[in-house]
Design a protein around this motif. Structure first.
Motif, PDB file in Angstrom:
ATOM      1  N   PHE A 210       0.826  -1.204   0.000  1.00  0.00           N
ATOM      2  CA  PHE A 210       0.000   0.000   0.000  1.00  0.00           C
ATOM      3  C   PHE A 210       0.867   1.264   0.000  1.00  0.00           C
ATOM      4  N   GLY A 211       2.019   1.216   0.689  1.00  0.00           N
ATOM      5  CA  GLY A 211       2.897   2.387   0.766  1.00  0.00           C
ATOM      6  C   GLY A 211       4.185   2.209  -0.017  1.00  0.00           C
ATOM      7  N   TYR A 220       5.525   6.056  -5.916  1.00  0.00           N
ATOM      8  CA  TYR A 220       4.684   5.412  -4.907  1.00  0.00           C
ATOM      9  C   TYR A 220       3.283   5.168  -5.454  1.00  0.00           C
ATOM     10  N   LEU A 222       0.356   5.348  -4.016  1.00  0.00           N
ATOM     11  CA  LEU A 222      -0.654   6.351  -3.683  1.00  0.00           C
ATOM     12  C   LEU A 222      -0.418   7.686  -4.383  1.00  0.00           C
ATOM     13  N   SER A 223       0.864   8.074  -4.548  1.00  0.00           N
ATOM     14  CA  SER A 223       1.150   9.329  -5.257  1.00  0.00           C
ATOM     15  C   SER A 223       0.688   9.207  -6.696  1.00  0.00           C
ATOM     16  N   ASP A 226      -3.098   9.275  -6.847  1.00  0.00           N
ATOM     17  CA  ASP A 226      -3.574  10.651  -6.669  1.00  0.00           C
ATOM     18  C   ASP A 226      -3.517  11.420  -7.980  1.00  0.00           C
ATOM     19  N   GLU A 236      -8.776  13.829  -5.595  1.00  0.00           N
ATOM     20  CA  GLU A 236      -7.548  13.132  -5.226  1.00  0.00           C
ATOM     21  C   GLU A 236      -7.875  11.951  -4.323  1.00  0.00           C
ATOM     22  N   TYR A 237      -7.231  10.796  -4.540  1.00  0.00           N
ATOM     23  CA  TYR A 237      -7.581   9.579  -3.800  1.00  0.00           C
ATOM     24  C   TYR A 237      -7.429   9.746  -2.288  1.00  0.00           C
ATOM     25  N   THR A 238      -6.367  10.409  -1.864  1.00  0.00           N
ATOM     26  CA  THR A 238      -6.103  10.501  -0.424  1.00  0.00           C
ATOM     27  C   THR A 238      -6.777  11.708   0.235  1.00  0.00           C
TER      28      THR A 238
ATOM     29  N   ASN B  41      -1.477  15.456   6.695  1.00  0.00           N
ATOM     30  CA  ASN B  41      -1.186  15.033   5.318  1.00  0.00           C
ATOM     31  C   ASN B  41       0.012  15.770   4.719  1.00  0.00           C
ATOM     32  N   ALA B  46       7.378   6.979   3.964  1.00  0.00           N
ATOM     33  CA  ALA B  46       7.300   5.930   2.943  1.00  0.00           C
ATOM     34  C   ALA B  46       6.386   6.458   1.836  1.00  0.00           C
ATOM     35  N   GLY B  47       5.424   5.676   1.386  1.00  0.00           N
ATOM     36  CA  GLY B  47       4.557   6.171   0.315  1.00  0.00           C
ATOM     37  C   GLY B  47       3.247   6.732   0.822  1.00  0.00           C
ATOM     38  N   PHE B  48       3.199   7.108   2.102  1.00  0.00           N
ATOM     39  CA  PHE B  48       1.921   7.533   2.681  1.00  0.00           C
ATOM     40  C   PHE B  48       1.932   9.001   3.087  1.00  0.00           C
ATOM     41  N   LYS B  49       0.750   9.645   2.993  1.00  0.00           N
ATOM     42  CA  LYS B  49       0.540  10.892   3.713  1.00  0.00           C
ATOM     43  C   LYS B  49       0.126  10.477   5.109  1.00  0.00           C
ATOM     44  N   PHE B  52      -3.779  10.417   6.084  1.00  0.00           N
ATOM     45  CA  PHE B  52      -4.464   9.357   5.354  1.00  0.00           C
ATOM     46  C   PHE B  52      -4.104   7.986   5.938  1.00  0.00           C
TER      47      PHE B  52
END
Lengths: 580, 85
Positions: A210-211, A220, A222-223, A226, A236-238, B41, B46-49, B52
């Protein structure tokens, strides 16, 4: 073996397992029938609670809801897990210490009133039937999608199975079948999730994938998601699009509602000791979280997969979108079921998937030559089509079918049991025929379970309104009626019967009226402009709960305090040790 | 009488523990995951905000941890106040 045959074999094998368990664990006393003889190991009870809790909606729909709602779907993730903290700390140990069979029984004894008990039974029945209708519908849908039978046929088969083990085995039968059903459903959920994670990011653990960065792209997940969804006109997804007030109230209603659902609470009556009740709340949340922390990863990966399939090239270029004739095989399969539908609005032979409800994006879409979104995607596809998208073998697809059915059946059975216990133990034994023998009560319990199965089947076939939404509303009803009455019963020695009865009635009537007004009578007014304080019907249970607390506390202050023996009862449920 | 006092002390200790754990429960979900999500946020790991991640993963892990701590602490309190079943 052909997929359909294989699916039938796997599903029938799982049914044989459940029936075998039901025969092995036949209920011999009312104690067995209502609370499995209070002999369930806390870890086994954790598993049973997880299966009881996770419905067809959790298994089939949740990842899809997250995929299309992004951050907004967090209300379900936090709401449906955070409630276990409330259960473990505020309710489970004390109700276990009380040590009787049902939730209305606690309310009746604590508030020394048959009226309070009857009000609690009515609340319980409203909550549980709203919830079970959605489950039976889920059983029918899973059957019809995987085995290509009519929804009615699927429904009847499902009812037959639940009938058999719930009526015969009672809580004891349900508990051990739920343990088996948890194993089936979690295995069926995790296998495709792990493979999909591995393919997309090289990391087999969905929670980490997921990350992670997408394989070979240095970006990434999620980026990328988005930016890709934004380029197609979506939020935007997040980031969310719901108001903060509404997100807050919905999350609270789901959390408190979870803690107030009778079929979940009653699971904690089945363990031997108070300490076991706490322990099994931990195990339950652990087993639930395995699926709940995986679902957002499945959702994000599924959305990414879908968009990359439809839009392999740059957005807006003439060849950016896939040609309809080049679509992958899984696309075909799901088009046949109607879960995917394509309409070539601009006649270019390619598929365009974007947000045509976004006015600001319209000019761009026009300049691309797009004339509306051409692909309709049912959210359930995110879980159901996963094994095919990941090109997994047929046995995995068959397993997903068995998992979906396990999720629906386990929840339905748990609900049917609390309904039947409320009828046979609270109404028949508790109010109308107190001198009934145990043997007769057991028989009445079985008859009530049989009757509840039939009603649930009928509601599943003729669902009142939109089922999925109706299920979400059951939480608000539980939050606004039973939860405050139970909580005050444990934490306040002063809460009395008049207060509790008035509180429950005000809470559930208020919440139910608000829901009926916006969901059934005036659908056209169902938007933030008309809601009170911007709270949607899904979140109104939180306000109902506050009203319930306020009314119960104020009325208790101005009416006679509870008798001395009730204060003693409250003291005794607060300590695990038996008081002399 | 001494046993009643003992039970009052046990109940107070229980309420205190609950108060602390429920405050954390509220902060990780309602504060971090909802009220302050936009602020958090801004922080990326890593790949996260962060906001979120708290809403979709972090708060769930903290919930589990909270129940685990409650189970352990209550078992100790049960023993200490001699109120085990």
């Amino acid at each position: 073996m052909e997929l359909k045959t294989l699916t039938i074999v796997v599903v029938v094998l799982s049914f044989a397992l459940y029936i075998g368990i039901a025969i092995w664990s036949k209920a011999r006393s009312t104690g067995d029938f209502y609370v499995a003889g209070k002999g369930v190991n806390p870890i086994a009870n954790g598993m049973a609670t997880a299966a009881d809790w996770m419905s067809a909606a959790s298994f089939i729909s949740m990842a899809g809801i997250i995929a299309f709602a992004g951050y907004d779907a967090s209300v379900y993730l936090m709401g449906w897990t955070g409630g276990y903290v409330l259960l473990a700390l505020l309710l489970a140990p004390y109700l276990r210490k009380f040590g009787k069979f049902t939730v209305p029984q606690f309310i009746g004894d604590r508030y020394y009133s048959k009226t309070a008990r009857i009000v609690a039974v009515v609340c319980l029945i409203i909550i549980s039937f709203t919830y079970v209708a959605g489950q039976m519908r889920g059983v029918g849908i899973v059957f019809s999608r995987f085995l290509e039978v009519e929804i009615l046929t699927g429904l009847i088969i499902g009812m037959g199975i639940v009938f058999f083990y719930a009526v015969l085995g009672g809580m004891k039968g349900i508990t051990y079948t739920q343990v088996a059903q948890y194993c089936v459903l979690i295995f069926a959920y995790m296998v495709p999730a792990i493979f999909i994670s591995l393919q997309a990011t090289g990391n087999p653990i969905p929670q980490l994938a997921f990350g992670s960065e997408m394989t070979g792209e240095g970006m990434y997940l999620l980026s990328k998601l988005d930016s890709v969804v934004q380029s197609l006109g979506f939020t935007e997804y997040t980031e969310g699009s719901k108001s903060t007030v509404d997100v807050f109230f919905i999350t609270a209603a789901l959390m408190v509602g979870t803690a107030g659902l009778p079929h979940v609470i009653v699971r904690f009556f089945t363990v031997p000791k108070v300490a076991d009740a706490r322990k099994s709340a931990f195990w339950a949340l652990l087993f639930i979280s395995i699926l709940y922390t995986t679902a957002p990863a499945v959702g994000a990966l599924g959305r990414m997969n879908l968009i990359e399939t439809i839009q392999p090239g740059e957005v807006g270029t003439a060849t950016g979108n896939i040609e309809y004739s080049q679509k992958p095989a899984w696309f075909n399969t799901w088009e046949q079921t109607g879960l995917l539908t394509f309409e070539d609005k601009n006649g270019d032979g390619r598929i365009q998937y974007y947000n045509d409800k976004n006015e600001a994006f319209k000019a761009k879409a026009d300049s691309y030559g797009w004339q509306g979104n051409e692909l309709k995607v049912d959210r359930d596809i995110m879980v159901l089509a996963n094994p095919e998208i990941a090109q997994l073998p047929n046995w995995v697809i068959a397993l997903v079918a068995a998992g979906g059915i396990a999720a629906a059946l386990s929840t339905a059975a748990g609900l049917l049991l609390v309904i039947s216990a409320a009828i046979s133990h609270d109404l028949v034994k508790g109010v109308f025929v107190p001198q009934i023998s145990e043997k007769k009560e057991l028989m009445v319990g079985r008859m009530a379970a049989a009757f509840a199965v039939l009603v649930a089947g009928y509601l599943g076939y003729n669902p009142p309104g939109f089922v999925a939404q109706v299920v979400a509303l059951a939480f608000g009803l539980a939050a606004s009626s039973l939860f405050p009455a139970i909580l005050l019963g444990i934490f306040s020695k002063k809460a009395n019967k008049t207060g509790a009865i008035a509180g429950m009635i005000v809470g559930i009537v208020f919440t139910l009226s608000y829901i009926i007004y916006f969901k059934f009578m005036h659908l056209e007014l169902n938007n933030a402009e008309h809601w009170w304080f911007g709270i949607s019907p899904e979140g109104i249970g939180t306000l109902g709960m506050m009203l319930n607390f306020a009314v119960a506390i104020i009325v208790s202050k101005v009416t006679a305090p509870p008798p001395a023996e009730i204060q003693h009862l409250v003291e005794s449920i607060r300590v695990p040790k038996a008081l002399s | 009488m001494s046993s009643t006092n003992n039970h009052d002390e046990y109940w107070k200790a229980n309420l205190k523990l609950m108060g602390i754990l429920l405050s954390i429960w509220f902060v990780v979900s309602f504060v971090c995951g909802i009220l302050l999500v936009d602020v958090l946020n801004q922080i990326q790991f890593a790949g996260f905000k962060l906001g979120f991640w708290m809403a979709q993963q972090g708060s769930l892990y903290v919930f589990l941890l909270l129940i685990w701590i409650y189970v352990k602490r209550m078992n100790t309190l049960d023993k200490h106040f001699d109120v085990e079943e």
